[in-house]
Design an enzyme around this catalytic site. Structure first.
Site, mmCIF file in Angstrom:
data_model
loop_
_atom_site.group_PDB
_atom_site.id
_atom_site.type_symbol
_atom_site.label_atom_id
_atom_site.label_comp_id
_atom_site.label_asym_id
_atom_site.label_seq_id
_atom_site.Cartn_x
_atom_site.Cartn_y
_atom_site.Cartn_z
ATOM 1 N N ASP A 19 0.837 -1.211 0.000
ATOM 2 C CA ASP A 19 0.000 0.000 0.000
ATOM 3 C C ASP A 19 0.868 1.256 0.000
ATOM 4 O OD1 ASP A 19 -2.503 -1.446 0.272
ATOM 5 O OD2 ASP A 19 -1.818 -1.929 2.287
ATOM 6 N N TYR A 197 5.432 -14.643 0.368
ATOM 7 C CA TYR A 197 4.717 -14.866 1.614
ATOM 8 C C TYR A 197 5.142 -16.239 2.143
ATOM 9 C CZ TYR A 197 1.966 -11.161 -0.546
ATOM 10 O OH TYR A 197 1.591 -9.992 -1.154
ATOM 11 N N GLN A 259 13.610 1.116 -1.059
ATOM 12 C CA GLN A 259 12.844 0.706 -2.249
ATOM 13 C C GLN A 259 13.639 0.820 -3.556
ATOM 14 O OE1 GLN A 259 9.457 3.113 -3.424
ATOM 15 N NE2 GLN A 259 8.109 1.331 -3.252
ATOM 16 N N ARG A 275 6.053 -10.812 -5.253
ATOM 17 C CA ARG A 275 4.740 -11.083 -4.667
ATOM 18 C C ARG A 275 3.838 -9.851 -4.784
ATOM 19 N NH1 ARG A 275 6.227 -10.600 1.827
ATOM 20 N NH2 ARG A 275 5.447 -8.471 2.059
ATOM 21 N N GLY A 276 2.585 -10.016 -4.391
ATOM 22 C CA GLY A 276 1.680 -8.873 -4.224
ATOM 23 C C GLY A 276 1.499 -8.077 -5.506
ATOM 24 N N GLU A 277 1.783 -6.781 -5.415
ATOM 25 C CA GLU A 277 1.515 -5.908 -6.557
ATOM 26 C C GLU A 277 2.767 -5.159 -7.015
ATOM 27 O OE1 GLU A 277 -2.142 -3.745 -6.356
ATOM 28 O OE2 GLU A 277 -1.304 -2.004 -7.386
ATOM 29 N N ASP A 278 3.340 -4.400 -6.094
ATOM 30 C CA ASP A 278 4.392 -3.492 -6.533
ATOM 31 C C ASP A 278 5.676 -4.218 -6.941
ATOM 32 O OD1 ASP A 278 5.223 -0.746 -6.937
ATOM 33 O OD2 ASP A 278 6.617 -1.088 -5.292
ATOM 34 N N SER A 279 6.098 -5.201 -6.162
ATOM 35 C CA SER A 279 7.335 -5.907 -6.538
ATOM 36 C C SER A 279 7.121 -6.676 -7.836
ATOM 37 C CB SER A 279 7.815 -6.843 -5.428
ATOM 38 O OG SER A 279 6.821 -7.781 -5.077
HETATM 39 O O1 TRH Z 1 4.122 -6.112 0.659
HETATM 40 P P1 TRH Z 1 3.226 -6.772 -0.314
HETATM 41 O O2 TRH Z 1 2.834 -8.114 0.025
HETATM 42 O O3 TRH Z 1 1.974 -5.880 -0.516
HETATM 43 C C1 TRH Z 1 0.696 -6.428 -0.667
HETATM 44 C C2 TRH Z 1 0.141 -6.138 -2.022
HETATM 45 O O4 TRH Z 1 0.329 -4.826 -2.439
HETATM 46 C C3 TRH Z 1 -1.329 -6.473 -2.053
HETATM 47 O O5 TRH Z 1 -1.885 -6.041 -3.272
HETATM 48 C C4 TRH Z 1 -2.033 -5.788 -0.915
HETATM 49 O O6 TRH Z 1 -3.351 -6.138 -0.895
HETATM 50 C C5 TRH Z 1 -1.404 -6.233 0.383
HETATM 51 O O7 TRH Z 1 -0.047 -5.879 0.384
HETATM 52 C C6 TRH Z 1 -2.071 -5.602 1.605
HETATM 53 O O8 TRH Z 1 3.948 -6.831 -1.755
HETATM 54 P P2 TRH Z 1 4.283 -5.672 -2.796
HETATM 55 O O9 TRH Z 1 3.031 -5.134 -3.384
HETATM 56 O O10 TRH Z 1 5.253 -6.237 -3.703
HETATM 57 O O11 TRH Z 1 4.959 -4.521 -1.947
HETATM 58 C C7 TRH Z 1 6.225 -4.634 -1.399
HETATM 59 C C8 TRH Z 1 6.905 -3.288 -1.358
HETATM 60 O O12 TRH Z 1 8.074 -3.364 -0.567
HETATM 61 C C9 TRH Z 1 7.335 -2.806 -2.732
HETATM 62 O O13 TRH Z 1 7.106 -1.423 -2.853
HETATM 63 C C10 TRH Z 1 8.825 -3.083 -2.756
HETATM 64 C C11 TRH Z 1 9.172 -2.859 -1.313
HETATM 65 N N1 TRH Z 1 10.402 -3.507 -0.848
HETATM 66 C C12 TRH Z 1 11.465 -2.720 -0.453
HETATM 67 O O14 TRH Z 1 11.395 -1.487 -0.538
HETATM 68 N N2 TRH Z 1 12.601 -3.330 -0.010
HETATM 69 C C13 TRH Z 1 12.746 -4.671 0.066
HETATM 70 O O15 TRH Z 1 13.807 -5.171 0.498
HETATM 71 C C14 TRH Z 1 11.641 -5.469 -0.366
HETATM 72 C C15 TRH Z 1 11.770 -6.963 -0.320
HETATM 73 C C16 TRH Z 1 10.495 -4.859 -0.804
#
Ligand code: TRH
Length: 381
Positions: A19, A197, A259, A275-279
């Site tokens: 988010d 996850y 990030q 995983r998820g969305e952004d990565s």
């Molecule tokens: O953290 P997430 O599992 O987020 C999820 C999804 O967005 C999902 O849609 C939502 O419903 C849920 O949360 C509540 O995975 P995501 O989306 O990949 O986000 C991870 C963020 O963390 C991304 O912006 C990259 C960042 N990140 C870092 O900045 N440094 C790191 O070392 C890592 C591993 C990730």
């Protein structure tokens, strides 16, 4: 035409980092590339700090890269609403702020920024209005997506060029590994990032890597994959940067990276588990083979999301190249130890790598999400 200059973005951190990861990227891009005045209201500065260590958790208001970052206070103060109000990813605009929006003439453009999905229905729902049940306000649905008739994907200007330049420079890559405290890459090894996850298939995957013919160096940022990794190695509490080794596999546990550095890790690796969305989106921009774990939802709603994205991503690929990857994605998401077949997927590495680069170029020929959002909001004046 009135310029929509002031933007308020509301972000509530449900769990994980997606988010704030998405909201921050959007806020920064609107401020830097569209010269907009952006306030980002976040209810969890600790999560934000994990992605951006410059964020001071104890400060209620601060600036970062041209964005005014606020801790979202509850109750919310009575302030003048912005020209555009974004409810990011299923959060709710504070009631008193909504009342103030309704009193404004004309009212702000009010947008519900939804989660990303590759499903077909997204295009039909993107841009639809949703009138407020009591107040004279209309909210507009804005759906990110993979096609021109959706809201698109977050992509900063010049990103693909930066990725390409980095990937073409052995020096830049070597410096990056060094900055992480990791040894330089050897010509015979594969580097793989692992971000996911909890997953019962982690041990099976690591076992296949350990038993394989090729040396694998796996990088695991702190987070929910780490426990399975530690368990596999019988290391109760791996330290950041600790290296664990079995057979052909070496795993390095990393701290959570800022990030922009995490983005770089994706650019530098041969394969990325995300995983998820952004990565997941960032791994696509990296243009390297990837394995996606969808955010697991109790009602199984993530399965159609997974299938939809997989079909879109693999479209046009020869069956012999696509099928092993498809099977790997399904097994990984199901935690199906027996179906997990890494050797079959990695055998297709050359064609998957070419495909990943082509996929990124194809997507990058579309307009990015922030630009579409600005145009969309201007059209609602
Ligand atoms: O953290 P997430 O599992 O987020 C999820 C999804 O967005 C999902 O849609 C939502 O419903 C849920 O949360 C509540 O995975 P995501 O989306 O990949 O986000 C991870 C963020 O963390 C991304 O912006 C990259 C960042 N990140 C870092 O900045 N440094 C790191 O070392 C890592 C591993 C990730």
């Amino acid at each position: 035409m009135r310029r929509l200059e002031h933007w308020d973005i509301f972000c509530s951190v449900v769990d994980n980092y997606g988010d704030i990861g998405v909201s921050w990227r959007l806020a920064r891009q609107l401020a830097q590339e569209h010269a907009l005045r952006v306030r980002l209201w976040v209810d969890d500065l600790a999560s934000f700090h994990a992605l951006r260590p410059e964020i001071e958790v104890g400060r209620s208001q601060q600036w970062l890269e041209g964005v005014e970052v606020h801790l979202w206070p509850r109750p919310f103060p009575d302030i003048a609403p912005a020209d555009v109000v974004i409810e990011a990813l299923a959060c709710r605009t504070p009631d008193n702020y909504l009342q103030a929006m309704a009193k404004r003439h004309p009212p702000p453009v009010w947008v519900n920024l939804e989660y990303l999905s590759a499903e077909d229905w997204v295009a039909g729902c993107h841009g639809l209005p949703s009138p407020h049940p009591r107040l004279p306000l209309t909210q507009w649905f804005f759906f990110p997506g993979y096609t021109a008739d959706t809201g698109g994907l977050l992509r900063e200007a010049g990103l693909i060029d930066r990725v390409r330049t980095f990937q073409a420079s052995p020096t830049a890559e070597a410096e990056f590994w060094k900055s992480l405290g990791l040894p330089p890459r050897t010509h015979d090894e594969l580097r793989i990032s692992l971000f996911g996850y909890e997953n019962p298939a982690v041990a099976a995957l690591l076992q296949q890597w350990a038993a394989g013919p090729r040396r694998i160096r796996c990088l695991v940022p702190a987070g929910r994959s780490l426990e399975g990794v530690a368990h596999f190695f019988g290391a109760a509490d791996p330290m950041p940067r600790q290296a664990l080794q079995r057979g052909a596999l070496t795993v390095h546990c990393l701290p959570m990276l800022p990030q922009d550095r995490y983005d770089r890790l994706l650019w530098a690796c041969d394969w990325n588990f995300v995983r998820g969305e952004d990565s997941c989106v960032r791994a696509q921009w990296a243009g390297r083979p990837m394995v996606w774990q969808a955010y697991p939802q109790q009602d199984g709603a993530h399965w159609p999301k997974l299938e939809a994205f997989m079909q879109r991503y693999l479209q046009g690929l020869a069956q012999g190249c696509a099928r092993p990857l498809e099977r790997l994605w399904r097994a990984w998401n199901a935690g199906d130890v027996d179906a997990l077949d890494w050797p079959a997927a990695v055998e297709q590495e050359a064609c998957l790598r070419e495909h990943a680069a082509r996929w990124a170029e194809g997507l990058a020929s579309q307009e990015d999400l922030a630009s579409r959002l600005v145009r969309f909001c201007e059209s609602k004046l």
